[in-house]
Every structure is written in C-alpha cells, then in structure tokens.
Design a protein around this motif. Structure first.
Motif, PDB file in Angstrom:
ATOM      1  N   ILE A   1       0.845  -1.192   0.000  1.00  0.00           N
ATOM      2  CA  ILE A   1       0.000   0.000   0.000  1.00  0.00           C
ATOM      3  C   ILE A   1       0.884   1.246   0.000  1.00  0.00           C
ATOM      4  CG2 ILE A   1      -0.215   0.123   2.528  1.00  0.00           C
ATOM      5  CD1 ILE A   1      -3.319   0.761   1.691  1.00  0.00           C
ATOM      6  N   ARG A   2       0.354   2.293  -0.572  1.00  0.00           N
ATOM      7  CA  ARG A   2       1.061   3.582  -0.518  1.00  0.00           C
ATOM      8  C   ARG A   2       0.416   4.439   0.571  1.00  0.00           C
ATOM      9  NH1 ARG A   2       0.254   6.938  -4.591  1.00  0.00           N
ATOM     10  NH2 ARG A   2      -1.694   5.853  -5.008  1.00  0.00           N
ATOM     11  N   ALA A   3       1.248   5.169   1.300  1.00  0.00           N
ATOM     12  CA  ALA A   3       0.699   6.057   2.328  1.00  0.00           C
ATOM     13  C   ALA A   3       1.725   7.117   2.673  1.00  0.00           C
ATOM     14  CB  ALA A   3       0.342   5.270   3.583  1.00  0.00           C
ATOM     15  N   ARG A   4       1.248   8.197   3.242  1.00  0.00           N
ATOM     16  CA  ARG A   4       2.133   9.261   3.709  1.00  0.00           C
ATOM     17  C   ARG A   4       2.425   9.017   5.187  1.00  0.00           C
ATOM     18  NH1 ARG A   4       4.332  13.389   0.559  1.00  0.00           N
ATOM     19  NH2 ARG A   4       2.313  13.975  -0.312  1.00  0.00           N
ATOM     20  N   LEU A   5       3.700   9.170   5.567  1.00  0.00           N
ATOM     21  CA  LEU A   5       4.042   9.042   6.981  1.00  0.00           C
ATOM     22  C   LEU A   5       3.601  10.330   7.691  1.00  0.00           C
ATOM     23  CD1 LEU A   5       5.344   7.465   9.250  1.00  0.00           C
ATOM     24  CD2 LEU A   5       7.556   8.394   8.572  1.00  0.00           C
ATOM     25  N   VAL A   6       2.630  10.180   8.569  1.00  0.00           N
ATOM     26  CA  VAL A   6       2.010  11.354   9.184  1.00  0.00           C
ATOM     27  C   VAL A   6       2.640  11.688  10.537  1.00  0.00           C
ATOM     28  CG1 VAL A   6      -0.150  12.284  10.074  1.00  0.00           C
ATOM     29  CG2 VAL A   6      -0.156  10.996   7.952  1.00  0.00           C
ATOM     30  N   THR A   7       2.802  10.683  11.376  1.00  0.00           N
ATOM     31  CA  THR A   7       3.529  10.902  12.631  1.00  0.00           C
ATOM     32  C   THR A   7       4.455   9.717  12.846  1.00  0.00           C
ATOM     33  OG1 THR A   7       1.845   9.784  13.984  1.00  0.00           O
ATOM     34  CG2 THR A   7       1.625  12.181  13.733  1.00  0.00           C
ATOM     35  N   LEU A   8       5.518   9.952  13.619  1.00  0.00           N
ATOM     36  CA  LEU A   8       6.495   8.880  13.863  1.00  0.00           C
ATOM     37  C   LEU A   8       7.050   9.015  15.272  1.00  0.00           C
ATOM     38  CD1 LEU A   8       8.280   6.552  12.779  1.00  0.00           C
ATOM     39  CD2 LEU A   8       9.895   8.284  11.979  1.00  0.00           C
ATOM     40  N   HIS A   9       7.027   7.928  15.992  1.00  0.00           N
ATOM     41  CA  HIS A   9       7.600   7.889  17.335  1.00  0.00           C
ATOM     42  C   HIS A   9       8.395   6.600  17.458  1.00  0.00           C
ATOM     43  CE1 HIS A   9       4.593  10.964  18.322  1.00  0.00           C
ATOM     44  NE2 HIS A   9       3.759  10.196  17.644  1.00  0.00           N
ATOM     45  N   ASP A  10       9.247   6.515  18.484  1.00  0.00           N
ATOM     46  CA  ASP A  10       9.845   5.205  18.741  1.00  0.00           C
ATOM     47  C   ASP A  10       9.730   4.872  20.214  1.00  0.00           C
ATOM     48  OD1 ASP A  10      12.117   6.300  20.143  1.00  0.00           O
ATOM     49  OD2 ASP A  10      12.880   6.906  18.182  1.00  0.00           O
ATOM     50  N   ALA A  11       9.907   3.607  20.544  1.00  0.00           N
ATOM     51  CA  ALA A  11       9.786   3.152  21.923  1.00  0.00           C
ATOM     52  C   ALA A  11      10.606   1.880  22.077  1.00  0.00           C
ATOM     53  CB  ALA A  11       8.320   2.889  22.257  1.00  0.00           C
TER      54      ALA A  11
ATOM     55  N   ASN B   1      11.107   9.880   7.366  1.00  0.00           N
ATOM     56  CA  ASN B   1      10.718  11.122   8.032  1.00  0.00           C
ATOM     57  C   ASN B   1       9.233  11.392   7.837  1.00  0.00           C
ATOM     58  OD1 ASN B   1      13.447  11.727   8.718  1.00  0.00           O
ATOM     59  ND2 ASN B   1      13.746  12.358   6.584  1.00  0.00           N
ATOM     60  N   VAL B   2       8.688  12.082   8.800  1.00  0.00           N
ATOM     61  CA  VAL B   2       7.296  12.492   8.673  1.00  0.00           C
ATOM     62  C   VAL B   2       7.130  13.295   7.389  1.00  0.00           C
ATOM     63  CG1 VAL B   2       5.562  14.040   9.672  1.00  0.00           C
ATOM     64  CG2 VAL B   2       6.797  12.448  11.130  1.00  0.00           C
ATOM     65  N   GLY B   3       6.111  12.979   6.638  1.00  0.00           N
ATOM     66  CA  GLY B   3       5.883  13.663   5.369  1.00  0.00           C
ATOM     67  C   GLY B   3       6.311  12.819   4.174  1.00  0.00           C
ATOM     68  N   ASP B   4       7.168  11.811   4.409  1.00  0.00           N
ATOM     69  CA  ASP B   4       7.603  10.958   3.298  1.00  0.00           C
ATOM     70  C   ASP B   4       6.413  10.205   2.719  1.00  0.00           C
ATOM     71  OD1 ASP B   4      10.176  11.752   3.607  1.00  0.00           O
ATOM     72  OD2 ASP B   4      10.890   9.910   4.592  1.00  0.00           O
ATOM     73  N   ALA B   5       6.397  10.122   1.394  1.00  0.00           N
ATOM     74  CA  ALA B   5       5.408   9.271   0.730  1.00  0.00           C
ATOM     75  C   ALA B   5       6.035   7.885   0.594  1.00  0.00           C
ATOM     76  CB  ALA B   5       5.064   9.849  -0.631  1.00  0.00           C
ATOM     77  N   LEU B   6       5.383   6.885   1.131  1.00  0.00           N
ATOM     78  CA  LEU B   6       6.001   5.557   1.229  1.00  0.00           C
ATOM     79  C   LEU B   6       5.239   4.522   0.423  1.00  0.00           C
ATOM     80  CD1 LEU B   6       6.667   5.433   5.090  1.00  0.00           C
ATOM     81  CD2 LEU B   6       8.233   6.184   3.280  1.00  0.00           C
ATOM     82  N   LEU B   7       6.007   3.564  -0.121  1.00  0.00           N
ATOM     83  CA  LEU B   7       5.412   2.348  -0.665  1.00  0.00           C
ATOM     84  C   LEU B   7       5.755   1.233   0.319  1.00  0.00           C
ATOM     85  CD1 LEU B   7       4.058   0.644  -2.846  1.00  0.00           C
ATOM     86  CD2 LEU B   7       6.290   0.455  -3.972  1.00  0.00           C
TER      87      LEU B   7
ATOM     88  N   ILE C   1      -2.439  15.662   6.889  1.00  0.00           N
ATOM     89  CA  ILE C   1      -1.112  15.545   7.499  1.00  0.00           C
ATOM     90  C   ILE C   1      -1.078  16.448   8.712  1.00  0.00           C
ATOM     91  CG2 ILE C   1       1.344  16.039   7.270  1.00  0.00           C
ATOM     92  CD1 ILE C   1       1.240  15.518   4.440  1.00  0.00           C
ATOM     93  N   ILE C   2      -0.660  15.896   9.823  1.00  0.00           N
ATOM     94  CA  ILE C   2      -0.533  16.707  11.025  1.00  0.00           C
ATOM     95  C   ILE C   2       0.869  16.475  11.560  1.00  0.00           C
ATOM     96  CG2 ILE C   2      -1.404  17.130  13.336  1.00  0.00           C
ATOM     97  CD1 ILE C   2      -4.094  15.974  12.312  1.00  0.00           C
ATOM     98  N   ARG C   3       1.690  17.494  11.548  1.00  0.00           N
ATOM     99  CA  ARG C   3       3.037  17.323  12.073  1.00  0.00           C
ATOM    100  C   ARG C   3       3.253  18.303  13.206  1.00  0.00           C
ATOM    101  NH1 ARG C   3       8.492  17.941   8.591  1.00  0.00           N
ATOM    102  NH2 ARG C   3       7.739  20.076   8.376  1.00  0.00           N
ATOM    103  N   GLU C   4       3.759  17.784  14.301  1.00  0.00           N
ATOM    104  CA  GLU C   4       4.008  18.681  15.423  1.00  0.00           C
ATOM    105  C   GLU C   4       5.210  19.565  15.115  1.00  0.00           C
ATOM    106  OE1 GLU C   4       3.852  16.855  19.249  1.00  0.00           O
ATOM    107  OE2 GLU C   4       4.523  18.693  20.238  1.00  0.00           O
ATOM    108  N   LEU C   5       5.134  20.824  15.532  1.00  0.00           N
ATOM    109  CA  LEU C   5       6.198  21.789  15.276  1.00  0.00           C
ATOM    110  C   LEU C   5       6.853  22.165  16.604  1.00  0.00           C
ATOM    111  CD1 LEU C   5       4.191  24.207  12.957  1.00  0.00           C
ATOM    112  CD2 LEU C   5       5.869  22.516  12.224  1.00  0.00           C
ATOM    113  N   PRO C   6       8.086  22.695  16.537  1.00  0.00           N
ATOM    114  CA  PRO C   6       8.710  23.169  17.778  1.00  0.00           C
ATOM    115  C   PRO C   6       7.840  24.250  18.425  1.00  0.00           C
ATOM    116  CG  PRO C   6      10.227  23.335  15.914  1.00  0.00           C
ATOM    117  CD  PRO C   6       8.925  22.898  15.362  1.00  0.00           C
ATOM    118  N   ASP C   7       7.915  24.311  19.731  1.00  0.00           N
ATOM    119  CA  ASP C   7       7.030  25.205  20.481  1.00  0.00           C
ATOM    120  C   ASP C   7       7.243  26.674  20.140  1.00  0.00           C
ATOM    121  OD1 ASP C   7       5.012  25.344  22.685  1.00  0.00           O
ATOM    122  OD2 ASP C   7       6.551  26.689  23.482  1.00  0.00           O
TER     123      ASP C   7
END
Ligand SMILES: [Zn+2]
Lengths: 282, 437
Positions: free
Chosen positions: B83-93, B125-131, B259-265
């Motif tokens: 599937i194709r999708a845009r990376l909207v948010t990204l976190h790690d744990a 990165n957030v915003g990348d269009a991915l396959l 697309i919702i990307r958090e920005l610096p405060d």
C-alpha cells in the motif's frame, strides 16, 4: 444589508485639497466622495482641532451659527442650524477658542463668487482636550503615512491594520505626494517637535548612510555639536546664521533639528544673538 | 497513542509467509537488478526472470504482495499486502524485555489515517510518501493497524496520486487568509482548545475531535471527523481539509487523513498571546469574519435607543418588552443597564452592545442608583443622554466578540476603555517615517 459610510479621521488640508468624486456608496447607492490628497476616500470625516470662530448669523426662530475649525494644516468653515438640534445645543453653550472634535458628512456649496466651497454637515460636535485632539492628529497622520507608503513603496506597510484594500489614487501625481509629505511633517512637528524632528532626522541620516543607524544622536549630543560649530564659526561678532546653515548642509545634518536645538539653547541661555542673524555661545 | 503496552505482532502470523532465507537489502537489490537484466536479455517477463534468479540462488521469491488501493480498504487479518501512504507521525519506543526499539505512528492517505508499528529499522521522516510492501494488517485495541516487520519492504515513492500533499510542497498559509470554501488548507497553528466528541452519522456514533486553533493572524474553530492526536498548547502544521461558513463564523474541517506534524514550540507565539483579543479593523471583521475576541480602536458615534435602564426577565435575563419576556411571558423582572451604540473605526462601523457592570462603570453608578434617580425624575431618556455625552465623539478601545449577520457587524463588549494608545501611534508613525524622506 444597510451599511453606514465610515467616519475617516483626516487632517483638514488633506480634505480641502482633495478632489470631489462620484461613486457607489457602502450600501450601493450613489455618493459624492472626496478623494483626499493622501488617498483617503471620505464621505464622512472626523476632524479635530480648535474651534476658532463662532458667529451667530441666525434670526429669531431660525438659529444659525457659522463656525470655523482649524488644525495645524488648515481650517474649514461650516454652519449649524435648526436641522442639527443636538449640535445647536452644544454650539450655543461653547465659547471659542476651544478644542473640539467634529464628525460630519463632507458637502459642497457654491459661493457668491461662484466658487465651489467644501464644508461639513456636522453630525457630532464634541468639546475635547488638547491631548485628545493631538491623538486624533497622530491617528490621521499615521493613516495618511500608511496610505502614502502603500502608494509609493514596494514593501508592505511596516505596521499592522493596513492589510485591507489599498488607498485611492489621488489627483496630482508626485506633486501631491510631496505636498502630503510636507503636510504630515508640519502636523507632527506641531504636536511634538523634539520627538518627531529627531525621528525624521534619524530616518534622513539612515537614508543618507544607506544603512540603518541603530542609535540616533541624542538631543544633548546635538546641542554640544551645535555649540562647537558656533564656536568654530565665531570670528568675534558671533557665528553668522547663514554660515551655520552652510555648515549644517555640508555635514548633512537636518536643518529642522538644528533649528530646534538652537532655539532650545537660546531658551536655556547657552546661546544669544548679539546682532540679528548672528549667534554666540556663552 | 499509548506505546507502553504495545505488543509485538505474533510470530505465527509471519511464519505463514513461509520465507526460508532472510533477505538483506543488498541481496534484494541484487536480485532485482539480475532479474531486470535477465528479463531484457531473454525477452521474458520480469516475474519469470525473478523466479529464475531466485532458483539459481536458492532463495525463495517473495510471495506476490497484493496491492491495496487506499487505507480505508484495509481489513484486519490480511497479510502480505502492499500500500502507498504518507508518513504522518512517527515515534519510537523500547520493546519489552530489552528487545530493542520499535517504531509507531500514523500513516495517511486521502481516505483516512491508520496507525502502524514497525518492528524493524525504519529510517523515514514524517511527510515521506512511502510504498509499503509485504506488510500485515491486524486489529490492535479495536483499531486497524499496519504491521511492518523485517520481511516487509518500505521505500519512498514518487507516486503521490491520492496521497495528501507533502509538507515540503508549498509554504503554509495563515488563518487570517482563509475564506469560506478554501480547500487544501496548509497552516501552522497552536491548539488553543481540543476535545473529543461524538456525533451520530447515519445512525451510528462517530468519534470526532473539536477545538480551536490560532496563529498570529487569527483564530478558528475546527472539527476533525475522526480521532486525532492533537494536544492543547502544542504547535502543528496541518495540511488538508477545507473551510466552511458556520453561522457567520468560519470553521476548519478536516479528516484524520490530513497531514498533522508537530512543530517546535517556538514556532508560534505562546498560548497567552494567541488568546489575547486580536487588534482588528471593522472592515476586516466584516470581510473575513475572523473568529474569537477582537480589539477595536475607534469612536462612538451614536448611543442608540434601547440604551439605559431596561427590565430583564428574572428567570433568564432576557430583555423584556412591555413587561413580557419573549420566552417566559409575564415574569417579575428586574432592572438592568444596557448600551447600544454605533462604533466606527474609520474602516467601517459596528453596533456595540454592553450590559450590566460595563455600563455601570461607564456611568459611574450602580443600577440601583439609576433606578432611584429615575423614580424621582421619571425621565428614562436622561440615562441615554448621560451615556451619549459620556461616549459620543470620543476615542474608545473595545474588546469583545464580533458576530456578523444581515444587519451588519455587532460586537458584544467585554471591556471598554477611553483614549488612544499613544505609544502605539508613536511607534507606528516612527516606523512609517521612511516614506517622508
Ligand atoms: Zn425569561
């Protein structure tokens, strides 16, 4: 939707030198406007100044007063009669000269000599104070400056509140722009000469330098400079005013501010005029 | 999204794919190039060539991955899809029991957004269009989730059709520029308020997110037609959605596919500044119907009828006419003070309305004193003329909530003070002085 024409704060000369134009009103109906020399479109004006003349030209049963309002740039005459009952009450109580703010529709009549004369149908006459009058003048000057800016500069207006539709194009081209500059300068200097002459001077210097000066010279520094100039030009009888002006121009200093500095030094008694046209330091 | 309890996908599900040898990135590219070469040389299909290359190397080809058109068509339990999708948010744990890192976040296209977790290296990165190829879909906490594992292949794609626009495309606009029917919104904003809610759509409940956003130029209510992870007082860039006129105020509508990307405060002024009333001109309020409290500087031209001492319904506070509340009919009623006036700022005019304490303050007396005076003078117009001489023709700064209807603009006044802001005028004049030289 029924819409009122806004009341636009303007300086009297700006209005008097404007051109009479027809156009569509805020409610779509035909209107007569004045396009002021600074590009304001005025149907209803806010004028503040000093009521200089009040003449009772009425007759029993038909009250009528002729009044004249003046600001640092000009004066306008208008009448108040029985159609303005509320205004009549205010006018009958006041004595001239007095500070006043007037709101009214701009109108024209033809004088006995056949000239078209601009006047104002006062809807509101409010006695006011000097500081409120100065406030209206600053506001009118600020708005006129912003209109000039939008007419003549490529950059956006450097203060907020002027994002709306641009000013009208006044008649008269570059000449009227120059006259508007002079009018605004005159108005600002009459409100607060030290503050605004310094501000104008700083801008002139930074324009001459081609770069922004962060700090303009203080008034005291100018005073010192002027005293030194006078001492250096003094060949015994004092420094000639004309020589001083030459010197000022060579040094690219503003004549406005030097005049201000000289008058301040004269007031303080640090300079005196031994002969007319000569200055001497104490 | 709560990451702490996230469970790694079960191994059994992946075993079903039946790969025998783990393929590295290089060997995959190798095989692909070899297959392309072979296909060209032999004039066979790429698929046949790939089989042949796999056979010669003893690797098993990846089972063909089924391409799914859009995120909304995903169903839990399907494996091995692309599937194709845009990376909207990204976190790690951290994985449980020290198993290393995993990644999670949201993927979006123009249809919806879907959470994902990646149990493998995920260098995007957030915003990348991915396959995304060979990924699985599971249900996790009652939501559909895409699982990316080490047998999946994720790469950037140029095929952006149907994806929400990228963050790098274009420059974000401002709230002040938005007009009714604006589309493909792209703004940077701070969230002033946010709350989850529910609406009934086609007889079934739908979770929505509502709130208010602001930037330097204005404020606007928003509705997101689904759950989104927006947090109060944080800054975001939001791309997608449209603006609609909602009872005279503009509202920003978007769905979770935006697309919702958090920005610096520090990207936007602090919350307190943005909550402050916006200095505005009446003409501006009229044309863009900006939302939220405004500050207007101008003059009161005329105190209108309806100002002065009035009777209010003692049940609801509504103004009574001839002893009648428009809702409750004849009630006891109580005295109140009210102001209706024309306010003009040189760009236009508005009706201002003020009640109670503000009017008491303007008059310098309490409503009870006014009532007492009127009992003696019996002239209700005296209060109106007192207000007229106090207000008319003088400069005022008002703060209040504007509304626009067919009669024009009216402002419900919260604060009202007399005079000019001389410091502001001086600084404006000074900054405009360049035009005098
Ligand atoms: Zn009621």
């Amino acid at each position: 939707m029924k819409r009122r024409e806004p009341a636009v704060p303007v300086l009297i000369q700006d209005l008097l030198q404007g051109s009479r134009e027809g156009g569509d009103g805020a409610d779509g109906g035909p209107r007569t406007y004045v396009i002021t020399r600074s590009g304001a479109r005025v149907y209803r004006a806010v004028l503040s100044g000093v009521l200089m003349e009040k003449e009772d030209i009425g007759s029993p049963g038909s009250p009528l007063f002729r009044l004249r309002l003046a600001d640092p740039t000009g004066g306008i005459s208008f009448t108040v009669g029985r159609y303005g009952q509320a205004q009549l009450e205010v006018v009958s109580r006041l004595s001239v000269p007095t500070f006043a703010t007037i709101v009214g529709k701009v109108s024209f009549f033809t004088s006995k000599r056949g000239e078209e004369v601009m006047t104002i149908n006062a809807e509101l006459i409010v006695p006011t104070t000097k500081s409120v009058r100065d406030g209206w003048h600053k506001l009118a000057a600020r708005d006129a400056l912003a209109r000039l800016w939008r007419m003549t500069m490529d950059e956006p207006v450097p203060c907020s509140g002027f994002e709306g539709p641009g000013p009208e194009v006044p008649r008269g081209g570059e000449e009227s722009v120059e006259a508007t500059r002079e009018m605004i300068k005159q108005c600002l200097l009459s409100i607060d000469r030290p503050f605004f002459s310094r501000a104008i001077d700083e801008h002139r210097n930074s324009a001459l330098d081609g770069n922004e000066r962060t700090e303009g010279a203080s008034f005291e520094e100018y005073e010192e400079q002027v005293v030194q100039m006078i001492v250096s030009l003094d060949k015994g009888d004092g420094a000639r005013w004309d020589d001083l002006v030459d010197h000022i121009q060579k040094k690219k200093l503003s004549r406005d501010i030097i005049e201000e500095v000289v008058s301040s030094l004269l007031d303080k008694g640090l300079l005196y005029e031994p002969i007319l046209g000569y200055l001497k330091a104490v | 999204m709560d990451n702490e309890e996230k469970a790694a996908p079960e191994e059994a599900a992946e075993g079903a794919l039946g790969e025998t040898i783990e393929m590295t990135e290089e060997s995959y590219d190798d095989i692909k190039n070899e297959a392309h070469r072979l296909a060209r040389e032999l004039g066979v299909s790429l698929e046949e060539a790939a089989r042949s290359v796999h056979a010669s190397r003893g690797t098993s080809p990846q089972a063909p991955s089924r391409m799914i058109g859009s995120l909304k068509d995903l169903s839990p339990g399907t494996v091995n899809i692309s599937i194709r999708a845009r990376l909207v948010t990204l976190h790690d744990a951290e994985r449980n029991e020290g198993g290393g890192k995993y990644y999670y976040g949201m993927l979006g296209d123009s249809t919806t957004t879907v959470p994902f977790s990646a149990w493998t290296e995920f260098d995007f990165n957030v915003g990348d269009a991915l396959l995304l190829q060979n990924v699985n879909v599971r249900e996790w906490k009652e939501r559909t989730e895409i699982v990316i594992n080490d047998r999946s292949r994720t790469s950037r794609t140029d095929d952006l059709d149907g994806l929400v626009p990228s963050l790098d495309d274009g420059v974000p606009g401002t709230i002040g520029e938005l007009v009714p029917e604006s589309r493909r919104i792209d703004i940077e904003c701070r969230v002033l308020e946010v709350q989850r809610g529910e609406v009934i759509v086609k007889e079934s409940p739908k979770e929505i997110t509502r709130g208010c956003i602001a930037d330097r130029t204005g404020r606007m209510d928003f509705t997101c037609w689904g759950p989104v992870d927006l947090i109060r007082d944080r800054c975001y860039r939001i791309i997608g959605g449209y603006v609609k006129d909602h009872r005279g105020a503009l509202r920003f509508n978007f769905d979770p596919g935006a697309i919702i990307r958090e920005l610096p405060d520090d990207r936007l002024p602090p919350l307190e500044d943005l909550q402050r009333p916006l200095p505005s001109r009446i003409a501006e309020v009229n044309s863009r119907r900006s939302f939220g409290p405004v500050m207007l500087r101008g003059m009161v031209l005329d105190v209108r009828g309806g100002s002065g001492l009035i009777r209010r319904c003692s049940d609801c506070g509504r103004r009574m006419a001839k002893g009648q509340c428009p809702v409750h009919g004849r009630t006891k009623g109580e005295d109140g003070l009210s102001l209706r006036a024309i306010f003009d700022d040189g760009s236009g005019s508005a009706i201002i309305r003020a009640e109670g304490p503000i009017v008491e303050h303007l008059l310098g007396k309490r409503v009870s004193e006014v009532s007492e005076e009127l009992k003696e003078s019996l002239d209700p117009s005296s209060v109106t003329s007192e207000l007229s001489s106090r207000l008319n023709g003088r400069p005022w700064t008002i703060i209040g909530d504007p509304s626009v209807d067919e009669y024009g603009i009216s402002v419900s006044v919260k604060e009202m003070s007399e005079g000019f802001d001389i410091e502001l005028l001086n600084s404006d004049i000074t900054s405009l002085m360049g035009v005098l030289i």
